[in-house]
Design a protein around this motif. Structure first.
Motif, PDB file in Angstrom:
ATOM      1  N   UNK A   1     -60.611  54.218  55.401  1.00 18.86           N
ATOM      2  CA  UNK A   1     -60.427  55.897  55.114  1.00 18.86           C
ATOM      3  C   UNK A   1     -59.010  55.886  55.291  1.00 18.86           C
ATOM      4  N   UNK A   2     -58.550  56.878  54.439  1.00 22.24           N
ATOM      5  CA  UNK A   2     -57.128  57.395  54.345  1.00 22.24           C
ATOM      6  C   UNK A   2     -56.938  58.932  54.118  1.00 22.24           C
ATOM      7  N   UNK A   3     -56.130  59.628  55.005  1.00 22.31           N
ATOM      8  CA  UNK A   3     -55.807  60.712  55.021  1.00 22.31           C
ATOM      9  C   UNK A   3     -54.837  61.159  54.247  1.00 22.31           C
ATOM     10  N   UNK A   4     -54.942  62.034  53.346  1.00 28.68           N
ATOM     11  CA  UNK A   4     -54.243  62.452  52.134  1.00 28.68           C
ATOM     12  C   UNK A   4     -53.483  63.842  52.615  1.00 28.68           C
ATOM     13  N   UNK A   5     -54.090  64.505  53.615  1.00 28.17           N
ATOM     14  CA  UNK A   5     -53.316  65.837  53.890  1.00 28.17           C
ATOM     15  C   UNK A   5     -53.958  66.345  55.128  1.00 28.17           C
ATOM     16  N   UNK A   6     -53.201  67.224  55.893  1.00 26.76           N
ATOM     17  CA  UNK A   6     -54.001  68.179  57.019  1.00 26.76           C
ATOM     18  C   UNK A   6     -53.187  69.307  56.860  1.00 26.76           C
ATOM     19  N   UNK A   7     -54.291  70.517  56.655  1.00 27.79           N
ATOM     20  CA  UNK A   7     -53.819  71.735  56.554  1.00 27.79           C
ATOM     21  C   UNK A   7     -54.165  72.929  57.629  1.00 27.79           C
ATOM     22  N   UNK A   8     -53.378  73.532  58.254  1.00 27.82           N
ATOM     23  CA  UNK A   8     -53.663  74.572  59.177  1.00 27.82           C
ATOM     24  C   UNK A   8     -54.314  75.898  58.506  1.00 27.82           C
ATOM     25  N   UNK A   9     -55.633  76.054  58.671  1.00 30.33           N
ATOM     26  CA  UNK A   9     -56.279  77.280  58.109  1.00 30.33           C
ATOM     27  C   UNK A   9     -56.387  78.300  58.905  1.00 30.33           C
ATOM     28  N   UNK A  10     -55.923  78.201  60.408  1.00 28.52           N
ATOM     29  CA  UNK A  10     -55.986  79.535  61.005  1.00 28.52           C
ATOM     30  C   UNK A  10     -55.185  78.977  62.478  1.00 28.52           C
ATOM     31  N   UNK A  11     -54.609  80.184  62.940  1.00 26.98           N
ATOM     32  CA  UNK A  11     -53.917  80.140  64.144  1.00 26.98           C
ATOM     33  C   UNK A  11     -53.924  81.524  64.404  1.00 26.98           C
ATOM     34  N   UNK A  12     -54.570  81.423  65.980  1.00 29.29           N
ATOM     35  CA  UNK A  12     -54.800  82.930  66.484  1.00 29.29           C
ATOM     36  C   UNK A  12     -54.998  82.926  67.945  1.00 29.29           C
ATOM     37  N   UNK A  13     -55.157  83.993  68.684  1.00 24.84           N
ATOM     38  CA  UNK A  13     -55.333  83.979  70.080  1.00 24.84           C
ATOM     39  C   UNK A  13     -53.843  84.117  70.630  1.00 24.84           C
ATOM     40  N   UNK A  14     -52.918  84.860  70.170  1.00 26.97           N
ATOM     41  CA  UNK A  14     -51.651  85.048  70.577  1.00 26.97           C
ATOM     42  C   UNK A  14     -51.706  85.834  71.733  1.00 26.97           C
TER      43      UNK A  14
END
Length: 195
Positions: free
Chosen positions: A59-72
């Motif tokens: 398997x090869x990973x071509x990308x990682x994207x943050x979809x959400x960041x919350x709970x500040x």
């Protein structure tokens, strides 16, 4: 690790720990081996969080994207040490308030990074470095983001090296190395050149 990497990673980070010294310096860390620090000369030492995911060969990973960041969550009156690498002292720190730059650190656009490391058994490990903690030395305010959701883009590779053997155990550095490479290819015919 066996099998594919996950398509989604959802993280609920643990509480950070503040350890205060008698001199008024607050060291902020995450517990366990997931915790680390981000240090840049003349800037506050802030905690980072490392998340590791094992996945199988092929398997090869071509990308990682943050979809959400919350709970500040915000905290006031923290006095983080400032990184100083003078005289080769990696990890030493100046007292708080002596930061060369007075702005939020790390910069707000710095949210995460990722890399993949190959393991000895041919499996892989995705390492997510998350920057969930931002600090402004001018105001002594820190913002912490507890929840993070990532999408992982991966694909299955059709060719992998399964074994390498050499004709001798020891070679001189200038000598060519002779041996055998065993390749597994699961798709149709392919022409391959090994260099």
């Amino acid at each position: 690790g066996e099998g594919p990497p996950p398509a989604t990673i959802e993280l609920d980070l643990p509480d950070y720990v503040v350890t205060s010294t008698e001199s008024g310096v607050d060291h902020v860390t995450f517990p366990g081996e997931e915790g680390g620090t981000y240090e840049e000369e003349g800037r506050p030492i802030v905690p980072i969080y490392l998340h590791r995911v094992a996945f199988g060969p092929g398997y090869k990973i071509s990308g990682v994207v943050m979809e959400e960041r919350s709970g500040r969550e915000s905290e006031r009156d923290l006095h983080l040490p400032v990184a100083s690498f003078a005289d080769g002292d990696a990890g030493s720190s100046l007292p708080p308030g002596e930061s060369e730059v007075s702005s939020t650190f790390p910069e707000p656009e710095v949210e995460y990074s990722w890399r993949v490391e190959e393991q000895l058994d041919g499996s892989h490990e995705l390492i997510l470095t998350i920057f969930p903690f931002y600090y402004d030395p001018a105001t002594t305010v820190a913002d912490f983001y507890r929840f993070h959701t990532f999408t992982v883009f991966s694909n299955r590779t059709s060719t992998s090296i399964t074994d390498i053997t050499t004709t001798m155990d020891v070679f001189d550095p200038e000598d060519p190395v002779e041996g055998f490479i065993h390749v597994n290819h699961t798709a149709g015919p392919v022409e391959a050149t090994l260099v």
